[in-house]
Design an enzyme around this catalytic site. Structure first.
Site, short mmCIF file in Angstrom:
data_model
loop_
_atom_site.label_atom_id
_atom_site.label_comp_id
_atom_site.label_asym_id
_atom_site.label_seq_id
_atom_site.Cartn_x
_atom_site.Cartn_y
_atom_site.Cartn_z
N HIS A 9 186.03 33.49 55.54
CA HIS A 9 185.28 33.65 56.78
C HIS A 9 184.35 32.46 56.99
O HIS A 9 183.87 31.86 56.03
CB HIS A 9 184.47 34.95 56.77
CG HIS A 9 183.84 35.25 58.10
ND1 HIS A 9 184.58 35.52 59.23
CD2 HIS A 9 182.54 35.29 58.49
CE1 HIS A 9 183.77 35.74 60.25
NE2 HIS A 9 182.52 35.59 59.84
N HIS B 177 179.51 33.59 65.21
CA HIS B 177 180.82 33.72 64.55
C HIS B 177 181.65 34.80 65.23
O HIS B 177 181.14 35.60 66.02
CB HIS B 177 180.65 34.02 63.05
CG HIS B 177 180.09 35.38 62.74
ND1 HIS B 177 180.42 36.08 61.60
CD2 HIS B 177 179.22 36.18 63.41
CE1 HIS B 177 179.78 37.24 61.58
NE2 HIS B 177 179.04 37.33 62.65
N CYS C 235 187.81 33.63 63.30
CA CYS C 235 186.62 32.89 62.85
C CYS C 235 186.83 31.38 62.78
O CYS C 235 186.04 30.60 63.34
CB CYS C 235 186.16 33.43 61.49
SG CYS C 235 187.29 33.14 60.11
#
Length: 391
Positions: free
Chosen positions: A351, A363, A303
């Site tokens: 994240h 993402h 990520c």
């Protein structure tokens, strides 16, 4: 037993791709079913909501370990460069020390050939430390100017060489520690993924189908919330334009809603918009590439590796990890998110995605999935930690 209690579930994180979504749900389903296989007769099995919550927890743990791995890897790289620099410096200084020692040796040999006793300069070659040299003041008094200069150079080179050797030793010790942290984080991630593969091998077709239905409903809810955010943002933009046309300035305080903050953030300037377009274009070009923990491209990403690479394409340097990226810009309310902003998730900030407008982001979700577009509400409202404008 409260086998049907409802709780916030992270399962929507796998929305968008069918096979990974089922894999996500499957992971904890098997785990919990295995745990309850030996339960006493009549004891309730966990609900599917509880199953999905467990699987979300497992993947977040893996993602958290990935960010720790990224941090340790970056630190190890920097420390290794420092060690290499110090060792190179030690080698150069050792050469200069040997040259200074050679010059002192030439004086000692000359004195020996003239029939002197213990050559004055030879005593310094026997000294083990610079302090030993300074303690021999009587010998120094008998030396010529050139001999003293040679001794001074020898002392300087010996002192600096010893200092750099000590620094190199300490840096090597630190490097060993950071390599240990890197190894630990790597082992943690690998353990989580190995457990996932083992559990997935025991998944039943019926469990896949039931959890897929739950997943679909969560995708629909996340999409609804994204659409609502898009509507709010469109209304705010229209209000700003109308206020500007009327000459009254932007009425900034009227657009903030909900628990995401009541302080209106001024629109990003045009230069930000240009950079954001480049970052988003890069991120969009990566859609479909696999999530691989610790990866920064070009074939795969985790990520924070994706967001770092996207903004690098726009000429903006971001730190490597989510922990540092969250501090690399200005925090804005969710209602004021603009394309290019970074969306961070969870209390431990493990994240991140890049906002593309209309409540959506691009993402790299987690192991077993691919870079994709998804609602920023994929894991519910409360999963959103913050929105950061990086440039």
């Amino acid at each position: 037993m409260a086998s049907h209690r409802k709780s916030r579930t992270p399962g929507t994180r796998v929305a968008g791709i069918r096979t990974p979504a089922l894999a996500t749900a499957a992971l904890t389903s098997v785990a919990l079913l295995s745990q309850t296989a030996e339960a006493a007769p009549g004891e309730d099995r966990p609900s599917l909501e509880e199953v999905e919550k467990k699987v979300g927890d497992l993947y977040r743990q893996a993602e958290s370990a990935t960010e720790k791995y990224n941090a340790a890897k970056e630190k190890t790289g920097k420390q290794r460069k420092r060690v290499d620099t110090l060792l190179d410096d030690v080698a150069k200084r050792t050469q200069k020390l040997n040259e200074a020692r050679s010059e002192l040796g030439s004086y000692a040999a000359a004195q020996y050939r003239t029939g002197a006793g213990m050559p004055d300069t030879a005593t310094f070659l026997l000294a083990e430390t610079p302090q030993d040299i300074f303690d021999q003041r009587q010998v120094l008094d008998r030396m010529t100017g050139r001999q003293k200069a040679a001794v001074d150079d020898y002392v300087t080179q010996q002192t600096e060489t010893m200092k750099k050797r000590q620094e190199a030793t300490e840096s090597l010790r630190t490097l060993t520690e950071t390599q240990g942290d890197l190894k630990t984080a790597k082992a943690t991630v690998q353990k989580k993924l190995a457990d996932a593969r083992e559990l997935l091998s025991k998944l039943t077709a019926e469990e896949k189908a039931r959890l897929a239905a739950i997943e679909k409903r969560k995708q629909e809810e996340a999409a609804r919330k994204a659409a609502e955010l898009a509507r709010q943002q469109a209304e705010q933009e229209q209000a700003r334009e109308e206020a500007a046309q009327q000459g009254g300035g932007a009425s900034e305080g009227s657009g903030s809603t909900g628990s995401t903050g009541s302080t209106e953030t001024p629109p990003a300037d045009s230069s930000y918009g240009t950079k954001a377009e480049k970052a988003i274009a890069f991120a969009r070009a990566q859609i479909g590439k696999p999530y691989v923990w610790g990866a920064t491209g070009p074939g795969s990403y985790d990520c924070s590796g994706l967001t770092q690479a996207a903004w690098k394409a726009a000429g903006v340097s971001l730190p490597r990890t989510t922990y540092d990226q969250v501090n690399a810009g200005t925090t804005v309310p969710v209602s004021q998110a603009q394309p290019g902003d970074l969306v961070f998730f969870y209390d431990d900030v493990t994240h991140v995605g890049i906002y593309i407008g209309n409540g959506m982001m691009i993402h790299a979700p987690k192991p077993g999935t691919y870079v994709r577009e998804e609602s920023i509400y994929y894991d519910g409202d409360s999963a959103i930690h913050s929105i950061v404008r990086p440039a």
